[in-house]
Design a protein around this motif. Structure first.
Motif, PDB file in Angstrom:
ATOM      1  N   LEU A   1     -24.582 -39.447  11.431  1.00 39.56           N
ATOM      2  CA  LEU A   1     -25.330 -38.195  11.369  1.00 39.56           C
ATOM      3  C   LEU A   1     -24.418 -37.042  10.943  1.00 39.56           C
ATOM      4  O   LEU A   1     -24.813 -36.181  10.151  1.00 39.56           O
ATOM      5  CB  LEU A   1     -25.931 -37.914  12.749  1.00 39.56           C
ATOM      6  N   CYS A   2     -23.204 -37.031  11.475  1.00 36.30           N
ATOM      7  CA  CYS A   2     -22.272 -35.950  11.161  1.00 36.30           C
ATOM      8  C   CYS A   2     -20.853 -36.449  11.345  1.00 36.30           C
ATOM      9  O   CYS A   2     -20.629 -37.582  11.785  1.00 36.30           O
ATOM     10  CB  CYS A   2     -22.531 -34.729  12.043  1.00 36.30           C
TER      11      CYS A   2
ATOM     12  N   LYS B   1     -20.377 -34.331  23.206  1.00 36.67           N
ATOM     13  CA  LYS B   1     -20.287 -35.322  24.270  1.00 36.67           C
ATOM     14  C   LYS B   1     -21.453 -35.194  25.249  1.00 36.67           C
ATOM     15  O   LYS B   1     -22.034 -36.194  25.685  1.00 36.67           O
ATOM     16  CB  LYS B   1     -18.964 -35.168  25.018  1.00 36.67           C
ATOM     17  N   HIS B   2     -21.820 -33.981  25.580  1.00 32.70           N
ATOM     18  CA  HIS B   2     -22.867 -33.739  26.573  1.00 32.70           C
ATOM     19  C   HIS B   2     -24.204 -34.317  26.130  1.00 32.70           C
ATOM     20  O   HIS B   2     -24.944 -34.902  26.921  1.00 32.70           O
ATOM     21  CB  HIS B   2     -23.001 -32.237  26.838  1.00 32.70           C
TER      22      HIS B   2
ATOM     23  N   LEU C   1     -17.390 -27.148  20.723  1.00 33.72           N
ATOM     24  CA  LEU C   1     -18.093 -28.109  19.882  1.00 33.72           C
ATOM     25  C   LEU C   1     -17.969 -29.524  20.442  1.00 33.72           C
ATOM     26  O   LEU C   1     -18.965 -30.261  20.531  1.00 33.72           O
ATOM     27  CB  LEU C   1     -17.531 -28.053  18.465  1.00 33.72           C
ATOM     28  N   MET C   2     -16.765 -29.931  20.837  1.00 33.49           N
ATOM     29  CA  MET C   2     -16.555 -31.277  21.377  1.00 33.49           C
ATOM     30  C   MET C   2     -17.345 -31.486  22.665  1.00 33.49           C
ATOM     31  O   MET C   2     -17.921 -32.558  22.889  1.00 33.49           O
ATOM     32  CB  MET C   2     -15.057 -31.519  21.632  1.00 33.49           C
TER      33      MET C   2
ATOM     34  N   LYS D   1     -21.784 -40.268  19.754  1.00 33.38           N
ATOM     35  CA  LYS D   1     -21.994 -41.679  19.421  1.00 33.38           C
ATOM     36  C   LYS D   1     -22.683 -41.848  18.074  1.00 33.38           C
ATOM     37  O   LYS D   1     -22.656 -42.932  17.493  1.00 33.38           O
ATOM     38  CB  LYS D   1     -22.822 -42.353  20.515  1.00 33.38           C
ATOM     39  N   LEU D   2     -23.306 -40.769  17.582  1.00 35.10           N
ATOM     40  CA  LEU D   2     -24.000 -40.818  16.291  1.00 35.10           C
ATOM     41  C   LEU D   2     -23.171 -40.208  15.166  1.00 35.10           C
ATOM     42  O   LEU D   2     -23.565 -40.281  14.001  1.00 35.10           O
ATOM     43  CB  LEU D   2     -25.341 -40.076  16.389  1.00 35.10           C
TER      44      LEU D   2
END
Length: 447
Positions: free
Chosen positions: A273-274, A294-295, A289-290, A300-301
């Motif tokens: 996705l990105c 994660k949240h 951003l990280m 995972k994408l």
């Protein structure tokens, strides 16, 4: 235009001299064939006893038929053709000189020069080996003939200055680079004073906080000799008269290539996705951003690979991994680093991965967004960059949710639009660069 007149006069003198030598040879030196008298009217008809009397004349050698008359006519025609060819050569030489009104030599002493020459001008360099000590190329564009030289062997006083007009590509990012750039400016100034060159433009990788005061005394407007300045980032003194904003471009110092659009770049499904591969600075928006990725499980994408410390050079493996991430991701996340504008934006465009740009002005002396509403990234916005601009990374989850619902056909259309925009952007910057040089450098030649 003094230089053009000199070249035209030289071409005319050479052509005239060659033609004169040929004429002198024809008149005085070339062996003459014996010219026989023309036969009389009666002899041409032949005698009554022999209606084919001209054969008798030839057989008996009596007189007057000229067996070389046809050859002389052919030689006359050939001479006329050579004369016309000489005139055509002179005319073509004159036309070429009139069309090529300006000669510019570009001295590439910063990596951004490779973005100018190879990506924007689409020029080639010989040899192709990026580690070569000396590389050069040339091309004609508009009314200007450009030559480009770069490499460690290009040092002041040890190369041929081949044009009265010079574009000097410099790095002004930090103190050590500025000291080196200053040496080149002083060398150019010496050439100006000794009349070896007449005009200078500078393309400069500016400081990321836009602290470029050191270049100011060299500008002609301030009593210096630099006619034009093209500088990166949202420098507040950009006026589109003698100071112009220039794109940062791709990281040519890491040998980022010129990417040719292909079927796979445009139409293949992309598994991610990105992506974000880069340094996460402490207490920066990159940490935010990280946490968001994660949240919400988007990590995972997306293709995420971070490090804590910036590295100027890449290994072959890390560089290939970065290129693969761009090629296999629909979006490229572009958080603010030291400056909002980063190489990642242009590199993502090269592979059709849409930049998601944090639209926040970086600290320092760069453009004030409260005064100039198109800042930051004023140049890209002015050129209609089809990016996703966000003010806070908290907006990212909504962007990614929307992205998950897009069809492959919609993504293909977007990739095509992005790549076409980027190609047009580079072509526009090339034309602007040429037009600016010609409008600034040519008028002073007119007498």
């Amino acid at each position: 235009m003094r230089g053009a007149r000199k070249r035209l006069c030289s071409a005319l003198i050479v052509a005239y001299g060659l033609f004169s030598l040929y004429a002198a040879y024809t008149v005085f030196l070339r062996p003459r064939r014996p010219s026989a008298l023309r036969p009389s009217h009666r002899d041409r008809r032949g005698s009554r006893a022999n209606p084919f009397g001209f054969l008798d004349n030839v057989a008996l050698g009596n007189e007057e038929w000229n067996p070389w008359e046809g050859d002389e006519k052919n030689e006359l025609v050939a001479s006329q053709q050579r004369y016309e060819a000489s005139l055509k050569m002179i005319k073509n030489a004159r036309s070429h000189l009139e069309q090529t009104s300006l000669r510019v030599q570009i001295w590439g002493k910063a990596a951004i020069g490779l973005y100018l020459w190879q990506h924007i001008f689409e020029g080639h360099l010989e040899p192709a080996d990026v580690t070569a000590q000396w590389r050069e190329g040339s091309q004609k564009a508009g009314r200007t003939y450009f030559s480009f030289i770069t490499g460690p062997a290009v040092v002041p006083g040890y190369f041929s200055v081949e044009a009265e007009n010079v574009v000097l590509v410099l790095n002004g990012r930090e103190a050590a680079k500025i000291a080196y750039a200053t040496q080149w400016l002083q060398y150019a100034q010496t050439l100006i004073q000794t009349r070896k060159i007449r005009r200078v433009a500078v393309v400069m990788l500016g400081n990321e906080q836009c602290s470029n005061e050191w270049i100011q005394p060299y500008l002609k407007r301030n009593g210096g000799f630099v006619n034009l300045l093209f500088v990166t980032y949202d420098y507040t003194l950009v006026n589109e008269e003698d100071i112009f904003q220039w794109p940062l471009g791709v990281a040519t110092y890491r040998n980022f290539p010129v990417v040719e659009p292909s079927w796979s770049v445009l139409r293949d499904p992309r598994p991610y996705l990105c992506n974000f591969l880069g340094t996460v600075y402490m207490n920066s928006s990159r940490e935010t951003l990280m946490e968001i990725l994660k949240h919400d499980g988007f990590n995972k994408l997306c293709w995420i690979a971070t490090r804590e410390q910036w590295q100027p050079q890449e290994t072959n493996e890390s560089f290939k991994s970065y290129q693969d991430a761009l090629l296999q991701s629909d979006l490229t996340l572009c958080p603010v680093g030291i400056n909002t504008e980063c190489y990642r934006i242009y590199e993502a465009c090269s592979y059709g991965s849409l930049p998601v740009v944090e639209d926040v002005m970086t600290p320092g002396d760069c453009g004030n967004s409260s005064v100039c509403h198109s800042a930051p990234l004023q140049l890209l916005k002015t050129m209609g960059a089809p990016f996703i601009f966000i003010n806070n990374w908290k907006e990212l989850p909504a962007v990614l949710e929307k992205e998950k619902k897009k069809s492959l056909q919609d993504k293909i259309k977007r990739r095509k639009k992005l790549i076409e925009w980027y190609q047009n952007f580079k072509a526009s910057m090339r034309q602007k660069f040429i037009n600016t040089l010609e409008s600034s450098f040519l008028p002073s030649d007119k007498g």
